[in-house]
Design a protein around this motif. Structure first.
Motif, PDB file in Angstrom:
ATOM      1  N   LEU A 260      37.107  46.293  49.681  1.00  0.00           N
ATOM      2  CA  LEU A 260      37.904  45.367  50.463  1.00  0.00           C
ATOM      3  C   LEU A 260      36.981  44.344  51.110  1.00  0.00           C
ATOM      4  O   LEU A 260      35.882  44.688  51.542  1.00  0.00           O
ATOM      5  N   ALA A 261      37.425  43.113  51.203  1.00  0.00           N
ATOM      6  CA  ALA A 261      36.638  42.095  51.891  1.00  0.00           C
ATOM      7  C   ALA A 261      37.564  41.079  52.539  1.00  0.00           C
ATOM      8  O   ALA A 261      38.554  40.632  51.927  1.00  0.00           O
ATOM      9  N   ASP A 262      37.242  40.730  53.767  1.00  0.00           N
ATOM     10  CA  ASP A 262      37.922  39.655  54.480  1.00  0.00           C
ATOM     11  C   ASP A 262      36.882  38.585  54.776  1.00  0.00           C
ATOM     12  O   ASP A 262      35.926  38.836  55.521  1.00  0.00           O
ATOM     13  N   LYS A 263      37.041  37.415  54.232  1.00  0.00           N
ATOM     14  CA  LYS A 263      36.061  36.345  54.403  1.00  0.00           C
ATOM     15  C   LYS A 263      36.627  35.188  55.225  1.00  0.00           C
ATOM     16  O   LYS A 263      36.105  34.075  55.183  1.00  0.00           O
ATOM     17  N   SER A 264      37.690  35.463  55.963  1.00  0.00           N
ATOM     18  CA  SER A 264      38.251  34.427  56.825  1.00  0.00           C
ATOM     19  C   SER A 264      37.327  34.214  58.017  1.00  0.00           C
ATOM     20  O   SER A 264      36.472  35.042  58.317  1.00  0.00           O
ATOM     21  N   PHE A 273      42.525  40.336  53.992  1.00  0.00           N
ATOM     22  CA  PHE A 273      41.743  41.200  53.111  1.00  0.00           C
ATOM     23  C   PHE A 273      42.198  41.051  51.667  1.00  0.00           C
ATOM     24  O   PHE A 273      43.391  40.892  51.374  1.00  0.00           O
ATOM     25  N   LYS A 274      41.217  41.124  50.787  1.00  0.00           N
ATOM     26  CA  LYS A 274      41.458  41.123  49.355  1.00  0.00           C
ATOM     27  C   LYS A 274      40.715  42.300  48.738  1.00  0.00           C
ATOM     28  O   LYS A 274      39.712  42.761  49.285  1.00  0.00           O
ATOM     29  N   ILE A 275      41.215  42.753  47.621  1.00  0.00           N
ATOM     30  CA  ILE A 275      40.518  43.817  46.882  1.00  0.00           C
ATOM     31  C   ILE A 275      39.718  43.155  45.764  1.00  0.00           C
ATOM     32  O   ILE A 275      40.264  42.389  44.952  1.00  0.00           O
ATOM     33  N   TYR A 276      38.427  43.477  45.760  1.00  0.00           N
ATOM     34  CA  TYR A 276      37.526  42.919  44.743  1.00  0.00           C
ATOM     35  C   TYR A 276      37.141  44.013  43.754  1.00  0.00           C
ATOM     36  O   TYR A 276      36.978  45.183  44.126  1.00  0.00           O
ATOM     37  N   ASN A 277      36.972  43.596  42.524  1.00  0.00           N
ATOM     38  CA  ASN A 277      36.556  44.498  41.452  1.00  0.00           C
ATOM     39  C   ASN A 277      35.251  43.981  40.861  1.00  0.00           C
ATOM     40  O   ASN A 277      35.159  42.803  40.477  1.00  0.00           O
ATOM     41  N   ASP A 283      28.151  40.718  36.233  1.00  0.00           N
ATOM     42  CA  ASP A 283      27.351  40.972  37.435  1.00  0.00           C
ATOM     43  C   ASP A 283      27.945  40.328  38.680  1.00  0.00           C
ATOM     44  O   ASP A 283      27.227  39.883  39.573  1.00  0.00           O
ATOM     45  N   THR A 284      29.240  40.258  38.733  1.00  0.00           N
ATOM     46  CA  THR A 284      29.852  39.679  39.927  1.00  0.00           C
ATOM     47  C   THR A 284      31.193  40.358  40.193  1.00  0.00           C
ATOM     48  O   THR A 284      31.788  40.955  39.294  1.00  0.00           O
ATOM     49  N   ALA A 285      31.615  40.287  41.451  1.00  0.00           N
ATOM     50  CA  ALA A 285      32.899  40.867  41.838  1.00  0.00           C
ATOM     51  C   ALA A 285      33.932  39.758  41.933  1.00  0.00           C
ATOM     52  O   ALA A 285      33.680  38.706  42.534  1.00  0.00           O
ATOM     53  N   THR A 286      35.075  39.997  41.362  1.00  0.00           N
ATOM     54  CA  THR A 286      36.161  39.026  41.408  1.00  0.00           C
ATOM     55  C   THR A 286      37.370  39.626  42.110  1.00  0.00           C
ATOM     56  O   THR A 286      37.515  40.855  42.202  1.00  0.00           O
ATOM     57  N   ILE A 287      38.229  38.755  42.590  1.00  0.00           N
ATOM     58  CA  ILE A 287      39.424  39.227  43.290  1.00  0.00           C
ATOM     59  C   ILE A 287      40.339  39.952  42.315  1.00  0.00           C
ATOM     60  O   ILE A 287      40.740  39.398  41.289  1.00  0.00           O
ATOM     61  N   LEU A 288      40.654  41.176  42.641  1.00  0.00           N
ATOM     62  CA  LEU A 288      41.566  41.972  41.827  1.00  0.00           C
ATOM     63  C   LEU A 288      42.996  41.849  42.356  1.00  0.00           C
ATOM     64  O   LEU A 288      43.945  41.659  41.590  1.00  0.00           O
ATOM     65  N   ILE A 289      43.131  41.944  43.692  1.00  0.00           N
ATOM     66  CA  ILE A 289      44.463  41.902  44.309  1.00  0.00           C
ATOM     67  C   ILE A 289      44.356  41.148  45.632  1.00  0.00           C
ATOM     68  O   ILE A 289      43.466  41.424  46.449  1.00  0.00           O
ATOM     69  N   ASP A 290      45.258  40.218  45.843  1.00  0.00           N
ATOM     70  CA  ASP A 290      45.390  39.587  47.153  1.00  0.00           C
ATOM     71  C   ASP A 290      46.879  39.417  47.443  1.00  0.00           C
ATOM     72  O   ASP A 290      47.741  39.888  46.672  1.00  0.00           O
ATOM     73  N   LYS A 291      47.212  38.730  48.541  1.00  0.00           N
ATOM     74  CA  LYS A 291      48.615  38.678  48.961  1.00  0.00           C
ATOM     75  C   LYS A 291      49.487  37.863  48.000  1.00  0.00           C
ATOM     76  O   LYS A 291      50.720  37.938  48.064  1.00  0.00           O
ATOM     77  N   GLN A 292      48.846  37.055  47.115  1.00  0.00           N
ATOM     78  CA  GLN A 292      49.621  36.307  46.130  1.00  0.00           C
ATOM     79  C   GLN A 292      49.846  37.083  44.831  1.00  0.00           C
ATOM     80  O   GLN A 292      50.542  36.622  43.929  1.00  0.00           O
ATOM     81  N   HIS A 301      50.772  41.878  52.617  1.00  0.00           N
ATOM     82  CA  HIS A 301      49.420  41.584  52.154  1.00  0.00           C
ATOM     83  C   HIS A 301      48.653  42.877  51.938  1.00  0.00           C
ATOM     84  O   HIS A 301      49.167  43.965  52.186  1.00  0.00           O
ATOM     85  N   VAL A 302      47.420  42.722  51.464  1.00  0.00           N
ATOM     86  CA  VAL A 302      46.546  43.895  51.302  1.00  0.00           C
ATOM     87  C   VAL A 302      46.135  44.384  52.694  1.00  0.00           C
ATOM     88  O   VAL A 302      45.659  43.601  53.516  1.00  0.00           O
ATOM     89  N   SER A 303      46.321  45.655  52.960  1.00  0.00           N
ATOM     90  CA  SER A 303      45.966  46.207  54.265  1.00  0.00           C
ATOM     91  C   SER A 303      44.461  46.436  54.372  1.00  0.00           C
ATOM     92  O   SER A 303      43.863  47.069  53.492  1.00  0.00           O
ATOM     93  N   GLY A 304      43.879  45.917  55.438  1.00  0.00           N
ATOM     94  CA  GLY A 304      42.455  46.177  55.677  1.00  0.00           C
ATOM     95  C   GLY A 304      42.201  47.579  56.166  1.00  0.00           C
ATOM     96  O   GLY A 304      41.046  48.021  56.247  1.00  0.00           O
ATOM     97  N   ASP A 305      43.272  48.311  56.491  1.00  0.00           N
ATOM     98  CA  ASP A 305      43.133  49.686  56.975  1.00  0.00           C
ATOM     99  C   ASP A 305      43.550  50.712  55.930  1.00  0.00           C
ATOM    100  O   ASP A 305      43.522  51.897  56.182  1.00  0.00           O
ATOM    101  N   GLY A 306      43.965  50.244  54.758  1.00  0.00           N
ATOM    102  CA  GLY A 306      44.357  51.173  53.703  1.00  0.00           C
ATOM    103  C   GLY A 306      43.153  51.710  52.961  1.00  0.00           C
ATOM    104  O   GLY A 306      42.086  51.093  52.915  1.00  0.00           O
TER     105      GLY A 306
END
Length: 936
Positions: A260-264, A273-277, A283-292, A301-306
């Motif tokens: 999980l990462a929040d870059k706001s 928060f977004k889930i990165y894979n 060699d890089t992490a991309t957004i897997l799931i976000d609120k869109q 949205h993606v829970s930062g506490d989940g």
């Protein structure tokens, strides 16, 4: 002649006093290495420096580590790693001098090579971590001094070693910097990484992931998340930019990585928060799931506490979603607006519960699953459902969840265990199917998600639901034994004795009755008592003892038909404990190993269950650790309190009598070691509900949280009596009279009991019973009541402040046992409220009730005190400021122990009263004079 000599020797032993407690030791954190070749444990005095010992399975001491703590052995059993705590004395002195945190001595880290006996201290650390399957690496953060020269050197090294932060050399005094150090246990090589915030190992010791926050003026673009390959000593920046990186999660094989990462912006009130894979190919992490993302409900949205968790086959990822929360309007000025709680009669839960749970409610998340194969996100639960329960593997399609009706939530104010609907949830498509409506009890998903097993508390029965066929099958119906608590004496429906385990072949379940263990096949055709009713015939409680091994997804409650099963035992008649072995492959496979006048605890095993460690105790024998392979013979590992033999200790015996109404009654009588039947002894009765199951329990001399420290009073020449109390609905006070008073009167038939010097002591529910008894009899010379309820009419509407729950359920359904509302039977509430009968009290009574009591509102103690004070009865109230229902602060425990001793010594032994008993302690003297001195 020998009897006289032994008696004289006992009489020469001093009693335990208040200076004894600190040095009395206990054992904690006992663990085996993987194979059981080594065992280690920590010995802790009540105050002072701990010691950790490492031994082999032959009881040879390999290492005694002073101040060693939080230890572990690597998976290959080559290295023993331990934190070294600072000296207790140094830490205490630093606190006295109010030193700053960075001036106080820090923990250090020790590595011991078991084969070579080499010990290395790695110096002071801030924290440390190891992989779960640790063999080669540990990591820790350490504060080191960086000089200008080192800065320059690092700058040069950074050109070839990307793991070292580039820094601009400055001509200045040495500065401190926190550095992450990765240490190779085999080679002793280290890798230093600066400016690390948090770091994480994968389970398999392949990678370490860490994040750097960077600084506002940082031009080196360091902020982000990094993956360090431990074997190749290479790092990759897998996510760029400052942010909050959390829930770094690998799959079981360390082949997939999500986070999980929040870059706001840091000051943003709404976290995104977004889930990165992490993509290994790029060699890089991309957004897997976000609120869109497709599948996320509108305004969610993606829970930062989940939590993030893979299924065992890594095909599914379980995540948490949540509604986007409301954000506080920061343009409002706080002091211009009211601060108010609005209680509404149709709220799901009381406002007090809402306030206690507000932070948890803000962090709540709802389950969803992501399928990697088709890149599909499926919500599984929402606000209408509770927690999702999957199997251990999470590979299977089906999970279960519950839903509670609004009416049931409101009813939780006065009723526990309210009905709920049980649902099956498909992790493939999110489909839900209700399989049980208005169920009161428990529901369990089988390890392979083939069945759901139910216990119905209202019917006191077990049943199951076959997920494949949709058929419900009764399990326990038609059997002559009960699977519900046979000794239940509260108005609520009886609970079960629980599940013993699941059949490893996936075809059935093992369930406990009061004494025995039953096997039920999932098809309903087999109902077998696997302990052959031996327990019930002999009144011996038999329970399966299952062990957890080190596998990442081990199901610890599997029972294998082909493997002998270890059972613990408790004999209800003799109170003895022990072990049996059950071979399920044999017709008469139940064999007793040992039953003795002891209690066995702290049972652990190695991964293969070939060697065991446990503690053994009784009232005289401290629970030292023992090694065993078959439980028939024990090898003693420790002897940590040899000083006990130098003090006058005590003995225990089981006392039986008939109560006035003809009930069979039992209690424990504790006598001093130097007991003389020709003397008369004062006696204190200490009670709660039942105690005789602890006939062979050890009572460590330690400052009390308000209970009676039995070992202290017995050592100091008192008899102590702990009777069992059995209850009938509606009359808990009368039950205390029936058992406590009759038991004490029974003991007065012995000439060595001084009937004029009897007292009672109890805490919480015991405190209530003390308050009740002194309104019904004047047979006691003194009483001590801890955190008592004295007015059930006001306590009925009170709040348990720790949880915010109403106390109504307690009076209607549980411990207070009235079984009716205040309006249905007002007379019961008055009968069982000592406050209304305080004018009858003739016994001096001390009350302890603290202003931070989270269970019993402390105004109950005040009501008791002010009533007795108004009636001019001798009463004292101790309020330990800011402390809890049971005293938590050691200095308060030490204080109350002294006051209890002074109180009972004065009223039962005729010793001079301490100042606090004679005169109290005035507010202006608080913190200056504690009133503990005694004028002889």
């Amino acid at each position: 002649m020998s009897t006289f000599s032994l008696t004289s020797l006992a009489q020469q032993k001093p009693p335990i006093d208040h200076t004894t407690f600190d040095s009395w030791k206990n054992i904690s954190s006992q663990n085996f290495s993987k194979s059981g070749k080594y065992i280690y444990y920590t010995i802790s005095p009540q105050e002072g420096d701990v010691v950790t010992e490492l031994k082999d399975q032959h009881n040879n001491l390999l290492l005694q580590l002073n101040r060693g703590n939080s230890s572990r052995i690597t998976e290959d059993e080559k290295f023993f790693i331990s934190v070294i705590k600072p000296f207790f004395k140094e830490t205490r002195e630093a606190k006295i001098k109010k030193k700053k945190t960075d001036e106080i001595a820090k923990d250090s880290l020790s590595v011991f090579n078991i084969a070579t006996k080499e010990a290395i201290n790695l110096g002071a650390i801030k924290n440390w971590k190891t992989p779960r399957l640790n063999k080669t690496y540990i990591a820790y953060q350490q504060e080191i001094e960086i000089t200008a020269k080192q800065d320059s050197s690092q700058k040069k090294e950074a050109k070839s070693d990307s793991t070292i932060t580039k820094a601009v050399a400055k001509k200045s005094a040495p500065k401190k910097e926190t550095v992450l150090i990765i240490y190779n246990l085999q080679t002793k090589d280290t890798t230093h990484i600066s400016k690390v915030d948090n770091y994480y190992f994968d389970d398999n010791e392949k990678y370490i992931v860490y994040d750097r926050k960077g600084t506002e003026k940082d031009t080196t673009n360091q902020a982000g998340l990094y993956l360090y390959d431990l074997a190749n000593k290479t790092q990759k920046k897998i996510s760029n930019g400052k942010g909050n990186y959390k829930n770094i999660t690998f799959d079981d094989q360390s082949q997939k990585l999500v986070f999980l990462a929040d870059k706001s912006p840091e000051k943003s009130l709404l976290k995104d928060f977004k889930i990165y894979n992490f993509e290994w190919k790029t060699d890089t992490a991309t957004i897997l799931i976000d609120k869109q993302s497709t599948g996320i409900p509108e305004k969610w949205h993606v829970s930062g506490d989940g939590n993030l968790s893979f299924s065992a086959d890594a095909k599914k990822l379980f995540i948490g979603l949540a509604p986007i929360p409301k954000v506080k309007d920061t343009t409002l000025v706080d002091f211009e607006h009211a601060k108010v709680d609005i209680w509404h009669w149709q709220d799901d839960y009381l406002m007090t519960q809402q306030l206690v749970n507000a932070s948890r409610e803000r962090a709540i998340s709802y389950d969803a699953v992501y399928h990697f194969a088709n890149q599909q996100l499926i919500p599984l639960t929402d606000k209408n459902f509770g927690r999702l329960f999957t199997t251990t593997n999470s590979n299977e399609e089906w999970a279960i969840t519950t839903s509670v009706a609004k009416e049931a939530k409101i009813a939780s104010q006065w009723s526990l265990g309210n009905p709920q609907d049980i649902y099956l949830v498909s992790t493939i498509n999110g489909r839900k199917k209700i399989i049980k409506s208005n169920h009161k009890g428990q529901a369990y998903l089988s390890p392979t998600a083939s069945h759901v097993v139910f216990y119905d508390v209202e019917k006191s029965s077990w049943s199951l639901y076959d997920i494949t066929t949709g058929q419900e099958i009764a399990l326990s119906d038609g059997l002559s034994v009960s699977f519900a608590d046979e000794l239940n004496d509260v108005p609520a429906s009886p609970s079960s004795y629980g599940i013993a385990g699941w059949s490893q072949d996936g075809k059935g379940i093992y369930i406990n009755d009061r004494y025995d263990i039953w096997y039920f096949s999932f098809d309903g055709k087999i109902k077998s008592n696997i302990t052959q009713s031996f327990g019930r015939k002999n009144q011996i409680v038999l329970r399966a003892q299952l062990f957890k091994n080190n596998a990442p997804r081990a199901i610890t409650n599997y029972i294998n038909f082909k493997t002998p099963l270890l059972l613990t035992s408790f004999n209800e008649k003799t109170k003895q404990n022990g072990f049996f072995r059950l071979d399920l492959s044999k017709k008469n496979g139940l064999k007793e190993i040992i039953q003795s006048q002891n209690v066995y605890k702290r049972l652990i095993s190695n991964d293969n269950n070939t060697i065991f460690a446990l503690s053994r105790e009784n009232y005289v024998e401290y629970p030292d650790l023992y090694l065993t392979k078959d439980f028939s013979s024990l090898t003693k590992l420790t002897d940590i309190n040899p000083q006990q033999k130098n003090y006058n200790w005590g003995t225990t015996e089981l006392v039986k009598w008939k109560t006035p109404n003809g009930y069979d009654a039992e209690g424990i009588l504790y006598k001093p070691e130097d007991f003389d039947p020709n003397k008369k002894y004062p006696i204190i009765s200490y009670f709660y509900e039942t105690h005789t199951e602890g006939l062979y329990s050890y009572h460590e001399p330690a400052p009390t949280p308000s209970r009676l420290m039995i070992s202290y009073f017995v050592s100091n020449g008192y008899l102590v009596f702990s009777p069992d109390i059995r209850y009938q609905t509606g009359h808990p006070g009368r039950a205390a009279e029936e058992y406590v008073n009759s038991g004490m009167k029974y003991l007065t038939k012995y000439p060595w009991v001084d009937a004029t010097k009897m007292a009672i002591q109890g805490q919480s529910w015991g405190g209530y019973q003390v308050a009740h008894l002194i309104t019904r009899t004047d047979m006691y010379a003194a009483a001590w009541s801890g955190a008592p309820v004295v007015n059930m009419t006001s306590a009925y509407g009170g709040i348990r402040w720790q949880t915010g729950m109403s106390r109504q359920f307690q009076y209607e359904q549980t411990q207070s046992r009235l079984g009716a509302t205040l309006w249905e039977n007002r007379d019961l509430y008055i009968e069982n409220s000592p406050l209304f009968f305080m004018d009858k009290v003739k016994t001096p009574v001390a009350i302890m009730h603290n202003d931070n009591d989270g269970a019993v509102p402390w105004y109950q103690g005040i009501e008791m005190f002010t009533a007795l004070r108004r009636l001019q009865k001798p009463v004292w109230l101790l309020n330990y400021n800011g402390d809890e229902h049971n005293l938590m602060q050691r200095q308060n425990r030490k204080d109350i122990q002294k006051r209890q001793a002074q109180f009972f010594d004065h009223f039962l032994k005729g010793k001079p009263a301490a100042d606090w008993i004679q005169h109290g302690v005035k507010a202006i003297d608080k913190g200056i004079d504690w009133g503990l001195s005694t004028e002889e």
